[in-house]
Scaffold this active site. Structure first.
Site, PDB file in Angstrom:
ATOM      1  N   CYS A 168       0.830  -1.197   0.000  1.00  0.00           N
ATOM      2  CA  CYS A 168       0.000   0.000   0.000  1.00  0.00           C
ATOM      3  C   CYS A 168       0.868   1.252   0.000  1.00  0.00           C
ATOM      4  CB  CYS A 168      -0.946   0.095   1.183  1.00  0.00           C
ATOM      5  SG  CYS A 168      -2.102  -1.257   1.311  1.00  0.00           S
ATOM      6  N   ARG A 184       4.116  -0.493  -4.675  1.00  0.00           N
ATOM      7  CA  ARG A 184       3.817  -0.933  -3.306  1.00  0.00           C
ATOM      8  C   ARG A 184       2.493  -1.704  -3.210  1.00  0.00           C
ATOM      9  NH1 ARG A 184       6.866   1.828   0.542  1.00  0.00           N
ATOM     10  NH2 ARG A 184       5.369   1.229   2.107  1.00  0.00           N
ATOM     11  N   TRP A 221      -2.721  -2.800  -1.648  1.00  0.00           N
ATOM     12  CA  TRP A 221      -2.384  -4.233  -1.705  1.00  0.00           C
ATOM     13  C   TRP A 221      -3.259  -4.880  -0.645  1.00  0.00           C
ATOM     14  CZ3 TRP A 221      -0.331  -7.977   1.611  1.00  0.00           C
ATOM     15  CH2 TRP A 221       0.169  -9.125   0.999  1.00  0.00           C
ATOM     16  N   ASN A 281      -1.984   2.214   5.517  1.00  0.00           N
ATOM     17  CA  ASN A 281      -1.075   1.132   5.144  1.00  0.00           C
ATOM     18  C   ASN A 281      -0.756   0.379   6.427  1.00  0.00           C
ATOM     19  OD1 ASN A 281       1.050  -0.458   4.218  1.00  0.00           O
ATOM     20  ND2 ASN A 281       2.534   1.228   4.237  1.00  0.00           N
ATOM     21  N   GLY A 282      -1.072  -0.905   6.471  1.00  0.00           N
ATOM     22  CA  GLY A 282      -0.818  -1.682   7.681  1.00  0.00           C
ATOM     23  C   GLY A 282      -2.013  -2.560   7.986  1.00  0.00           C
ATOM     24  N   GLU A 305      17.880 -17.881  -5.993  1.00  0.00           N
ATOM     25  CA  GLU A 305      17.444 -16.543  -6.433  1.00  0.00           C
ATOM     26  C   GLU A 305      16.957 -16.587  -7.885  1.00  0.00           C
ATOM     27  OE1 GLU A 305      16.614 -13.914  -5.101  1.00  0.00           O
ATOM     28  OE2 GLU A 305      16.867 -12.309  -6.557  1.00  0.00           O
ATOM     29  N   LYS A 332      13.277 -15.433  -8.980  1.00  0.00           N
ATOM     30  CA  LYS A 332      13.022 -14.397  -9.990  1.00  0.00           C
ATOM     31  C   LYS A 332      12.041 -14.923 -11.022  1.00  0.00           C
ATOM     32  CE  LYS A 332      13.991 -11.521  -8.469  1.00  0.00           C
ATOM     33  NZ  LYS A 332      14.606 -11.362  -7.181  1.00  0.00           N
ATOM     34  N   GLU A 381       8.400 -15.472  -9.496  1.00  0.00           N
ATOM     35  CA  GLU A 381       7.627 -14.315  -9.048  1.00  0.00           C
ATOM     36  C   GLU A 381       7.129 -13.434 -10.191  1.00  0.00           C
ATOM     37  OE1 GLU A 381       9.436 -11.409  -6.361  1.00  0.00           O
ATOM     38  OE2 GLU A 381      11.367 -11.723  -7.275  1.00  0.00           O
ATOM     39  N   HIS A 423      18.592 -36.667  -4.157  1.00  0.00           N
ATOM     40  CA  HIS A 423      17.842 -37.091  -2.971  1.00  0.00           C
ATOM     41  C   HIS A 423      16.341 -36.789  -3.087  1.00  0.00           C
ATOM     42  CE1 HIS A 423      21.540 -38.073  -0.926  1.00  0.00           C
ATOM     43  NE2 HIS A 423      22.033 -36.908  -1.307  1.00  0.00           N
ATOM     44  N   LYS A 449       6.097  -4.610  -3.293  1.00  0.00           N
ATOM     45  CA  LYS A 449       7.532  -4.422  -3.148  1.00  0.00           C
ATOM     46  C   LYS A 449       7.984  -4.542  -1.699  1.00  0.00           C
ATOM     47  CE  LYS A 449      11.614  -3.151  -4.547  1.00  0.00           C
ATOM     48  NZ  LYS A 449      12.388  -4.255  -5.154  1.00  0.00           N
TER      49      LYS A 449
HETATM   50  O1  M6R Z   1      12.951  -4.961   1.390  1.00  0.00           O
HETATM   51  P1  M6R Z   1      13.434  -6.317   1.751  1.00  0.00           P
HETATM   52  O2  M6R Z   1      14.784  -6.622   1.174  1.00  0.00           O
HETATM   53  O3  M6R Z   1      13.425  -6.585   3.219  1.00  0.00           O
HETATM   54  O4  M6R Z   1      12.404  -7.315   1.096  1.00  0.00           O
HETATM   55  C1  M6R Z   1      12.472  -8.685   1.294  1.00  0.00           C
HETATM   56  C2  M6R Z   1      11.586  -9.437   0.321  1.00  0.00           C
HETATM   57  O5  M6R Z   1      10.249  -9.075   0.497  1.00  0.00           O
HETATM   58  C3  M6R Z   1      11.993  -9.181  -1.130  1.00  0.00           C
HETATM   59  O6  M6R Z   1      13.333  -9.464  -1.348  1.00  0.00           O
HETATM   60  C4  M6R Z   1      11.128 -10.034  -2.080  1.00  0.00           C
HETATM   61  O7  M6R Z   1      11.439 -11.388  -1.914  1.00  0.00           O
HETATM   62  C5  M6R Z   1      11.322  -9.593  -3.536  1.00  0.00           C
HETATM   63  N1  M6R Z   1      10.057  -9.535  -4.218  1.00  0.00           N
HETATM   64  C6  M6R Z   1      12.159 -10.513  -4.322  1.00  0.00           C
HETATM   65  O8  M6R Z   1      12.314 -10.118  -5.635  1.00  0.00           O
END
Ligand code: M6R
Length: 618
Positions: free
Chosen positions: A2, A27, A74, A100-101, A491, A495, A498, A514, A613
């Site tokens: 948000c 956000r 969000w 937001n929250g 990672e 990527k 997501e 395994h 984000k």
């Molecule tokens: O702002 P932060 O680094 O604490 O965020 C952590 C995760 O929410 C963030 O890395 C998330 O996994 C991303 N969408 C990955 O691309």
């Protein structure tokens, strides 16, 4: 999670709010809305969908005014819909709130209000808060409120009853040139202008208007008017109001000629590494210079254990950090999911440093884990990108990434900067212990070559695009790597999943036999991160195991490795470097692969479904 924007001044408010929301859309983006104050009182416009949908609606409604609040959502409570979109009104319709929250006790408050005849039009916790403020406002109208405006007292009083987290902005039809903001657990920043003031979840919403900002702290309440602002504390502490100058310009938060923020940020990585390293190398002593740690050499030499806490991509950077600290500094290191650590009673011995790694500095789980560590008396340091963020402020010290704003929801340049900061930290702590000057020198020389080596990988974006296109019908991927390239496999898989919503699993290559080997067939490609190094031959065996089961293989390999090209179906080459620094190179092809794959599928790369984000709720 948000985004909030508020404005009070002389300019027409709706276009400013919409522009601010566009910059915060990363956000949250399931619905958006604004409320403005004008001679007719309070008017609002809300729309499910992206900011464009709200902007189209505003063209019809033409809201006028010089003060207002806005929100991009969000969803937490209640599905995305016009009705659940913010702002929410109190019972009288004269007070509007964006939030937001999460208000954890909203159900209890709602039941109380319903008994008093309140009617709710949405399923949100925020509407309950708006009504609660409205009730307090009725009482504040009849009181002196210590000289404060009744709407300010009402907000403060209402928040005293709230359990949960909030960054809120509030307007009231009775005060046409006032915007009230307050925070606890969700970020809120005042933008200081001339004859006008702004309020937003993050600096990028107002960077085009002002670079002078005040980062509000938890339990602070701000009252904005055109000619000035006041900050109050909702506790007995005195607020310390400090105006900070934002270093980066509005251009940094623009896409420029790139089709997506993610691609722009991938291409910025040579520069972001330079920014993370600048001024932090002592060539003579073959070490790093990290003044922000606020710890003496003696204190650092006494460290017996390191804990790295993070979420998501930052957690993957932490895993790379574990290899670096153990190998270069010889310090036992553990990596923790912040979300798990916060609820565990993990014994932490004396002389342990706890690092919180976070791009945003606002991730709720990482913040809670940091606070828990502090409570237990440990030194906490932050590796953080966003200056002035809650985690950066609450940690005892740390390292800023200087990566500039990262707008793409999928983290790329922050990840590379986090690894760079971890290299510098491991080098620094290693040189305070047994790391030789010769190895220190070699690491520095190689680190300084990394940006040009990344440029070389980026120049292969076109070929990587072709490879991604070739596999675009695949629904499952396996990503394999070993040692510090294992987190890179994780990672790479994150990527891909997501932003393109295909299933992808990262695994340590040797673990494949395994269990995950059962997944392999002709339709399940394996991406194997296999640069030359001390276990290269073992990785080749893992590659053979995949091929023996007819699995297609995409390899990330060291330039000049022709042998691998004979075994893998596709190869993406990276320049050679020290093994410790390989993750800085091997991640780049995987970021590009994920990007091109998602574009080939027609996915919205910068705003993937269900994600936000910055995850400021639990
Ligand atoms: O702002 P932060 O680094 O604490 O965020 C952590 C995760 O929410 C963030 O890395 C998330 O996994 C991303 N969408 C990955 O691309």
């Amino acid at each position: 999670m948000c985004g909030i924007v508020g404005y009070v001044g002389k300019r027409e408010v709706a276009p400013l709010l919409v522009e601010g929301l566009r910059r915060l859309e990363y956000r949250g983006y399931d619905s958006a809305g604004i409320a403005v104050l004008n001679e007719n009182g309070l008017q609002s416009c809300k729309k499910m969908g992206r900011i464009d949908a709200l902007a189209a609606e505003l063209k019809k409604t033409k809201l006028k005014g010089h003060a207002g609040i806005s929100h991009t959502r969000w969803a937490t409570h209640g599905e995305p819909s016009d009705l659940n979109a913010h702002p929410h009104m109190d019972q009288s319709g004269r007070i509007a709130v964006v939030h937001n929250g999460v208000i954890e006790n909203f159900q209890k408050l709602k039941e109380k209000l319903e008994k008093e005849g309140h009617v709710f039009t949405s399923q949100t916790d925020t509407e309950v808060l708006a009504h609660w403020i409205g009730v307090k406002y009725q009482k504040a109208m009849k009181s002196t409120n210590n000289g404060r405006l009744p709407i300010v007292s009402a907000v403060e009083e209402a928040l005293r009853d709230v359990v949960g987290t909030y960054g809120i902005a509030v307007i009231c039809a009775d005060f046409p040139d006032v915007v009230v903001g307050a925070r606890r657990g969700s970020p809120l920043v005042i933008g200081v202008g001339k004859g006008e003031n702004f309020l937003a979840s993050d600096v990028s919403a107002m960077i085009a208007q002002t670079r002078d900002v005040i980062y509000l702290k938890d339990y602070e309440l701000a009252v904005l008017k055109p000619g000035g602002f006041d900050v109050y504390s909702m506790t007995s502490q005195q607020p310390t109001v400090q105006v900070s100058r934002v270093e980066w310009s509005a251009d940094a938060a623009e896409k420029g000629d790139f089709p997506h923020f993610m691609l722009k940020e991938i291409f910025e990585q040579p520069q972001t590494i330079q920014n993370a390293v600048r001024g932090r190398i002592n060539h003579e002593e073959c070490t790093a210079v990290l003044g922000g740690l606020n710890l003496s050499a003696t204190q650092l030499r006494a460290v017996d254990r390191i804990i790295l806490m993070a979420c998501g991509t930052s957690w993957h950077a932490a895993l790379v950090g574990e290899y670096l600290f153990e190998e270069l500094a010889g310090i036992p290191t553990e990596v923790e999911y912040a979300s798990e650590f916060r609820y565990r009673n993990a014994p932490i011995e004396k002389n342990t440093i706890v690092f919180a790694i976070t791009q945003s500095g606002e991730t709720a789980d990482t913040l809670a884990a940091l606070r828990e560590s502090k409570r237990k008396g440990h030194t906490t340091l932050a590796i953080c990108n966003v200056v002035g963020s809650t985690i950066a402020r609450e940690a005892d010290g740390g390292v800023y990434l200087h990566a500039g704003p990262e707008i793409g929801v999928a983290s790329t340049k922050a990840f590379i900067s986090q690894i760079t900061a971890l290299v510098l930290l491991a080098l620094y702590m290693g040189r305070l212990r047994s790391l030789s000057a010769a190895l220190g020198k070699k690491i520095i020389e190689e680190l300084e070559l990394i940006p040009s080596k990344i440029e070389k990988i980026l120049s292969q974006s076109g070929e990587i695009n072709k490879i991604a296109f070739k596999y675009k019908a695949s629904k499952d991927f396996l990503f394999l790597g070993r040692q510090s390239n294992f987190p890179i496999a994780l990672e790479g898989a994150l990527k891909l999943k997501e932003i393109s919503y295909v299933h992808a699993e990262g695994y340590p290559a040797a673990e494949m036999k395994h269990g995950p080997i059962a997944l392999i067939d002709k339709d399940t490609p394996t991406v194997i991160v296999a640069p030359r190094g001390n276990i290269y031959d073992k990785l080749m065996s893992n590659l053979e195991e995949v091929k023996a089961r007819k699995g297609p293989v995409i390899a990330v390999a060291t330039e000049g490795d022709e042998a691998i090209a004979k075994k893998a179906d596709d190869v993406i080459y990276v320049p050679s470097t020290l093994e410790q620094l390989q993750p800085l190179l091997t991640i780049i092809p995987l970021q590009l692969f994920a990007y091109h794959f998602a574009v080939a599928l027609g996915c919205d790369v910068d705003k993937p479904r269900n994600l936000a984000k910055s995850v400021t709720v639990e």
